[in-house]
Structures are given as structure tokens and as C-alpha cells.
Write an enzyme that holds these catalytic residues in place. Structure first.
Site: not given
Ligand SMILES: Cc1cc2nc3c(=O)[nH]c(=O)nc-3n(C[C@H](O)[C@H](O)[C@H](O)COP(=O)(O)OP(=O)(O)OC[C@H]3O[C@@H](n4cnc5c(N)ncnc54)[C@H](O)[C@@H]3O)c2cc1C
Ligand SMILES: *[C@@H]1O[C@H](CO)[C@@H](O)[C@H](O)[C@H]1NC(C)=O
Ligand SMILES: *[C@@H]1O[C@H](CO)[C@@H](O)[C@H](O)[C@H]1NC(C)=O
Ligand SMILES: *[C@@H]1O[C@H](CO)[C@@H](O)[C@H](O)[C@H]1NC(C)=O
Length: 626
Positions: A552-554
Site C-alpha cells: 500500500d505504498h502507491q
């Protein structure tokens, strides 16, 4: 006590005829402030056409910092607009992080079906959770505090962004920070007295000791992963205050909620930036609150902090984006810019479980759900304080890292979890990862319950990915989720590097530290990969493509670059190219993803953005509020 409250909550939710349990929880815990000094942020509904100096869209990791720093200037009237509502008692509990992604605190975005990833997950897509709450994704996240490698930021400079080199941004990391780890209080890499509390989980898992020993056996030092060297093993530093989550909202917004020049409007979804197409000047935004449309006007600037998905989508629905693509969905282009390209992320393989022969080591559902854990959490201790369940981190170089010349720069991270997918009795982890029940029972169902409970995970993360994705609009309406192609493993080197990561996890469990507990990998092959020889490289490549998930590091969809760089959306001063009065400050501006969990870098970006804005408007950059 927690369990009584859950039951009460369900009764109240029924009485109120709502499925929105989180809202009910929020209201239920109103009389229980989490800390006497903290409190709920008052909700303000602006009048139609009300004027503010600055309008900030999104109260996430970045937005809360900006709201705080800009209202240090007393004569600046600031409006912060957030689609979600308050945090609550549950979102404070560090180990429950994965649970939050299954609630309405999540926007629930999904990727399109991917060619090389998430092939055996629910709906054959990757889940992309994003926070919809005051604090944004810093409320859903796993609390891990990591900054990355100095080269990550020096590379940003080389890409045309002066001012963003490591030596220039380190002071901003330190400015936000209040380090609560005693042995680091005098470190030149850490800050004291900032808003954001950083500490180790008060819980010392027995696995932590093994992990440290294993690292030492393999020749790695146990060190501060935000200090001089990144490569090594460590205990995870966390955005945590006395064992509870310290989100961006709790850190930066709650202490200043009474400033008269700050207004926060909750449950307010911005659907458009108002831009004069002739002067190309942003002059406000339009949002919907409780089904009412309200326009607010910005006398100085509109600042987008809606995150990598929200900010890109908002720019495009407002006419800023690739001209050809905007035409496809019926939007007149105001500025033709490559919004939505350059989407980067960290992907991890989290399907494996390592089994041990001792019941006192791991933290799985039965321990997490036990009343004893609940009681010790109330005292700020115990296994529920593990950040997202993480016990330790390791940073290492795979042989594929050789294209980077700096020998101190890792390309693989290991996140050691105190539990594993095998121990997911309640199905919470499955929901987060998108693993189907069918998959779970097939792979782990053959194990007796107690064996599943005595398992942990070590998840390798690809922290220097080469593959790049893209975000597009599905329709011209903000309420329709965008089309997201993550393109994980498009570059085959990414797949190879992650297999190296799996080999490293195997080295870790092969150490005598872990072999004292007869630690072994669970060997039921993953559905879809049964035909390949178990434990061959091909087998792991298959397993990764079936069940790898995002950390979840977009980042990167509104890329920061020099004005004459055709791949850029914002300038190094974060102004949207060719538009006046509009800035972006959040994860979306990163030109290249750092080798870090992205919350701390986003907070840093917002701190620096606030100083840039003050400077551009002729204000002193240090705090003049008292
Ligand atoms: C499940 C999960 C685990 C993670 N784990 C970690 C971790 O352990 N460590 C770490 O460092 N990072 C982690 N991250 C990543 C990190 O939290 C994010 O990179 C960071 O929070 C992004 O900050 P941001 O300000 O760009 O966006 P966000 O924090 O997502 O903020 C955007 C805000 O804007 C609001 N918004 C969006 N559109 C609109 C609109 N149109 N109108 C009004 N409001 C809007 C959203 O509701 C949200 O509050 C994790 C993320 C997730 C989701
Ligand atoms: C509960 O809400 C639903 C949908 O909003 C509605 O159709 C129903 O009549 C409500 N029930 C009660 C008892 O109010
Ligand atoms: C966007 O979609 C929402 C929900 O489907 C709808 O209420 C709204 O009217 C739409 N807006 C536009 C401009 O079409
Ligand atoms: C676990 O395995 C180790 C190594 O084989 C052995 O020495 C130890 O006695 C075992 N412990 C238990 C509780 O079975």
C-alpha cells in the site's frame, strides 16, 4: 471490556439501522477521549461561496501536517476538507491494522485484473486500501516508520528537483519527529519535541530475539533503520504513542484543533477543483457534504493532499491530465499533463507461514483476541501493540541490486510478522490480502488449529521496483473509482528479485536461532502452482504471481519534475505546471518511490511543502504561532 463494547456497538448499530459500524463506534467512543489532552476535531460546514486563504483537500498523512503548519500564520484562514470522519478506539490498536481495511474507513479501491500479479486473489484483482478518515491512510497503515536511503532523495535532485536532496530533507524528518526510543534520543538522525511520536512497540516478542540472533548469524548488524546505515536487521520503529496509533491526525491536528483560523469539514467529498479556463487559475473547489453541494473559494491557493489515487483523479476530472485520455471520458482539457502515469508501489509476498514447535513464540488470532491481551492493551502493553503485527525489519541487497553502485543501498526488505496467514482464524488477514477462503483451506486447512497458531511469517518486499503502472479515469465523475493498472512484475527482474527475497527468508529460518524451535516452512503448494517442483525458483515465481499483494505504498501519479520535463505534473515547488494557485503535496508527487514505507516520506514532503508555501507568500518559515 472491548468485547462488551463490540456487542453494545452491534446493538446500537441495529437500533440506528445503519451498516456503517465505524460511524457508530466513533460516536460511541466520543465520551472516551483516547488521551485527556486529545479530543475530537470540531466539524465545520462552510457557507456556500465562503472564502479561505488556503483550501487543503484531504486530511491524510500530508493534509494534517499542512493544516497545522499553514495555520501557524495567524492571518491565514485555512479550510481542510476530508471525505471521512473520526478515528476511533479500534483504529488506535496497532495490531488491528489489517482489520481496518475491511471497514468503511477504506475507500476500497481495486486494480484491474493484472497480468503477472494477484492472479489467485478475490476477483483476480489486487486490493488497494486507502484511508477515508481524518488521518487518511496513516489510520489504516501498519505504523512502520521508515525514511529510506539517502540516494533515494539525491536521485530526486538528479531527476531535476533541486532542494529535495537528503541533506536538505533530513531536517524535515527531524522537525516532525518526537523520538521516544531512549537510546536514540541523542542521535543526530532523530528529532525531539515534534508532533509525531515514534517509539518501539512496548511488547517484546520472543521472536524479536530470534530475529536479531538470526541476523547476526547471517552477518547483519542490529541497528537503527533510520540511522546512518539502512542495511541490517532491526525492531520496527512505529508511529505510536504509549502503545497506541499516532496517526497524522492525532499528531498534527488534534493538538491545534482550537486554532480559530483552522476549519475542518468532515464527510465532505470534493468532486471538482474550480479552475478559470481562461486565466488557468484555480479559485476554489466544489464538494458534497450530506448530499449538499457546496463551493468554497481560495483567495491564495488550493492544495491537493488527497493521496496518490485521489489527487490524480481530482486533477483529471477537473481538466488537468493527458488531453487524449480526458477526451475519451468527455472532459475538456485545461492543461495537458501526464497525470496518472508513473504509478509506483511496493509489492510483497505474504502467503508463506513458518511453523515452530513452541506455543510461546507467535502472535496469532487466539492470542490477539484473548481477554488477557485486551487488558494489557488498556495499560498500553502486550501483543496488541505490535505495529500491524510486525516484529522486525531487515534490509538487504539481492544479487539483482548490482545495477546500483552504492553498496549501502538495499533492494529487498523483510518484514517479520509475529503471526502468519495460517493463523488467520477470523479471516481478517484474508480479507486484507484478498485471499479466498477456498485458498486458505486448501493451503492451511490440513494443519491442526494449534499448529496454525504457532506460525509466523517473513514477508519479502520489493523496495526498488522497476515496473511502473498507470491510473486512468473510468468516467468523468469523481464518485466512480478510477481504472488502476499496477503492472506489478511487468519487468521480469522484479520477479527475480522477489524470489531472492524468499531465499533470504529461508536463510533466516535456517539459522541456528530459528532451528532451536525446529522452524520449518509449510510445504503445501499454492493452488495453481502444484505442477511445478516445490521450492524451485519457478515455483516461487508462480506463487508470487498468484498471491503477492501490495504494501500500500502507491506513489508518483502527479510526478514532480522540472517545468520543461514532459513527464512532470508539478514543479519542485509543487505547483501544477501551467496552472496558477494549485499545488499538490502528498505521496503522488514522488518522482521515484523511496526504499521506505511511505508515510514518513509523505510527512516530510508536507513539512517541506509548508515551508515552500510560506516562502512563496513572503512569510517566515519557522513557527510564529504560540
Ligand atoms: C493498509 C496500509 C498499510 C500501510 N502501511 C504502512 C506502514 O506501515 N508504514 C508506512 O510508512 N506507510 C504505510 N502505508 C502507506 C502510507 O500510509 C501512505 O503512503 C500515506 O499515508 C499516504 O499519505 P497521503 O497523504 O499521500 O494520502 P492519504 O493518507 O491516503 O490521505 C488522503 C486523504 O484525502 C482524502 N480524500 C481523498 N480524496 C478526497 C476528496 N475527493 N475529497 C475529500 N477528501 C479526499 C482521503 O479520505 C484521505 O484522508 C500503508 C498504507 C495502507 C493503506
Ligand atoms: C432501515 O434502512 C433501510 C434502508 O435505508 C430502510 O429501507 C428500512 O425501512 C429501515 N428500517 C427501519 C426499521 O427504519
Ligand atoms: C456522479 O455520480 C453520483 C453517484 O452515482 C451522482 O449522484 C452524481 O450526480 C454524478 N455526478 C455527475 C456530474 O454526473
Ligand atoms: C523443538 O525442536 C528442537 C530442535 O529439534 C528441540 O531441541 C526441542 O526440544 C523442541 N521443543 C519442543 C517443545 O518440542
Amino acid at each position: 471490556m472491548i468485547w462488551v463494547l463490540i456487542c453494545l456497538n452491534i446493538i446500537v448499530a441495529n437500533a440506528m439501522n445503519t451498516t456503517n459500524l465505524m460511524d457508530v463506534w466513533t460516536d460511541m467512543f466520543r465520551p472516551f477521549p483516547r488521551n485527556p489532552k486529545e479530543g475530537l476535531i470540531p466539524d465545520y460546514t462552510p457557507l456556500d461561496r465562503e472564502e479561505f486563504d488556503f483550501i487543503i483537500v484531504g486530511a491524510g498523512s500530508a493534509g494534517c501536517v499542512l493544516a497545522n503548519r499553514l495555520t501557524e500564520i495567524k492571518q491565514w484562514k485555512v479550510l481542510l476538507i476530508e471525505a471521512g470522519g473520526n478515528e476511533n478506539f479500534f483504529s488506535d490498536i496497532p495490531i488491528f491494522a489489517s482489520f481496518l481495511s475491511t471497514t468503511p474507513l477504506n475507500w476500497m479501491y481495486k486494480s484491474e485484473p493484472e497480468k503477472n500479479a494477484c492472479k489467485n486473489l478475490r476477483g483476480k484483482v489486487c486490493f488497494l486500501p486507502r484511508g477515508k478518515v481524518l488521518g487518511g491512510s496513516s489510520v489504516l497503515n501498519f505504523l512502520i516508520y521508515q525514511r529510506g536511503h539517502p540516494d533515494d532523495y539525491d536521485d530526486w535532485v538528479k531527476m531535476g528537483n533541486p532542494g529535495w536532496g537528503y541533506s536538505e530533507i533530513l531536517p524535515y524528518f527531524k522537525k516532525s519527529e518526537n523520538i521516544r526510543i531512549s537510546e536514540l534520543k541523542n542521535s543526530m538522525y532523530h528529532g525531539k519535541g515534534g508532533y509525531l511520536d515514534i517509539e518501539h512497540a512496548p511488547y517484546k516478542s520472543p521472536l524479536e530475539k530470534l530475529f536479531k540472533k538470526a541476523g547476526e548469524e547471517l552477518g547483519y548488524e542490529w541497528r537503527d533503520p533510520n540511522g546512518e546505515y539502512l542495511i541490517g536487521f532491526s525492531k520496527a520503529q512505529a508511529t505510536m504513542r504509549k502503545g497506541r496509533r499516532c496517526s497524522s491526525s492525532k499528531a498534527f491536528l488534534e493538538p491545534i484543533r482550537h486554532r480559530s483560523n483552522l476549519k475542518v469539514t468532515k464527510y465532505s467529498t470534493v468532486n471538482k477543483i474550480l479552475i478559470n479556463p481562461d486565466t488557468k487559475t484555480a479559485y476554489g473547489v466544489e464538494f458534497t457534504k450530506h448530499n449538499k453541494r457546496i463551493q468554497v473559494l481560495a483567495l491564495r491557493e488550493v492544495i491537493l493532499s488527497a493521496g496518490s489515487i485521489g489527487s490524480a483523479q481530482l486533477l483529471m476530472v477537473s481538466g488537468i491530465g493527458p488531453k487524449k485520455h480526458l477526451l475519451e471520458v468527455g472532459i475538456d482539457s485545461i492543461a495537458d499533463l501526464p497525470v496518472g502515469y508513473n504509478l509506483q508501489d511496493h509489492v510483497t509476498f505474504s502467503g508463506n507461514a513458518f511453523l515452530v514447535n513452541d506455543s510461546s513464540l507467535c502472535v496469532n488470532d487466539l492470542l490477539a483476541a484473548s481477554p488477557v491481551s485486551a487488558v494489557s492493551y488498556m495499560a498500553g502493553r502486550g501483543p496488541l501493540t505490535l505495529p500491524g503485527g510486525a516484529v522486525g525489519l531487515a534490509f538487504a541487497r539481492s544479487s539483482l541490486a548490482s545495477d546500483d553502485h552504492s553498496a549501502t543501498r538495499p533492494d529487498i526488505e523483510l518484514v517479520m510478522g509475529g503471526g502468519s496467514l495460517a493463523g488467520d482464524l477470523l479471516g481478517i488477514l484474508r480479507s486484507l490480502l484478498g485471499v479466498t477462503d477456498q485458498w486458505y483451506w486448501k493451503v492451511y486447512g490440513s494443519l491442526p488449529l494449534n499448529v496454525r497458531q504457532n506460525s509466523f511469517s517473513i514477508n519479502p518486499v520489493l523496495i526498488r521496483p522497476r515496473s511502473v503502472g498507470r491510473l486512468k479515469l473510468r468516467t468523468a465523475n469523481f464518485t466512480d473509482p478510477p481504472i488502476i493498472h499496477m503492472n506489478y512484475f511487468h519487468d521480469p527482474k522484479d520477479l527475480k528479485a522477489l524470489v531472492h527475497g524468499i531465499r533470504l527468508t529461508q536463510q533466516v529460518i535456517g539459522t541456528s536461532a530459528f532451528q532451536r524451535y525446529a522452524t520449518r516452512l509449510h510445504t503445501t503448494p499454492f493452488p495453481g502452482c502444484e505442477k511445478l517442483q516445490f521450492d524451485s525458483d519457478q515455483y516461487w515465481e508462480c506463487a508470487i504471481e498468484q498471491t503477492s499483494i501490495t504494501l500500500d505504498h502507491q506513489v508518483g501519479t502527479c510526478k514532480m519534475a522540472a517545468v520543461d520535463d514532459k513527464t512532470g505534473v508539478v514543479s519542485p515547488r509543487l505547483l501544477v505546471h501551467n496552472i496558477r494557485g494549485l499545488r499538490v503535496a502528498d505521496a503522488s508527487i514522488m518522482p521515484r518511490i523511496p526504499a521506505a514505507h511511505t508515510h514518513a516520506p509523505v510527512v516530510m514532503i508536507a513539512e517541506k511543502a509548508a515551508d515552500i508555501i510560506k516562502e512563496d507568500w513572503g512569510m517566515r518559515s519557522n513557527s510564529i504561532y504560540d
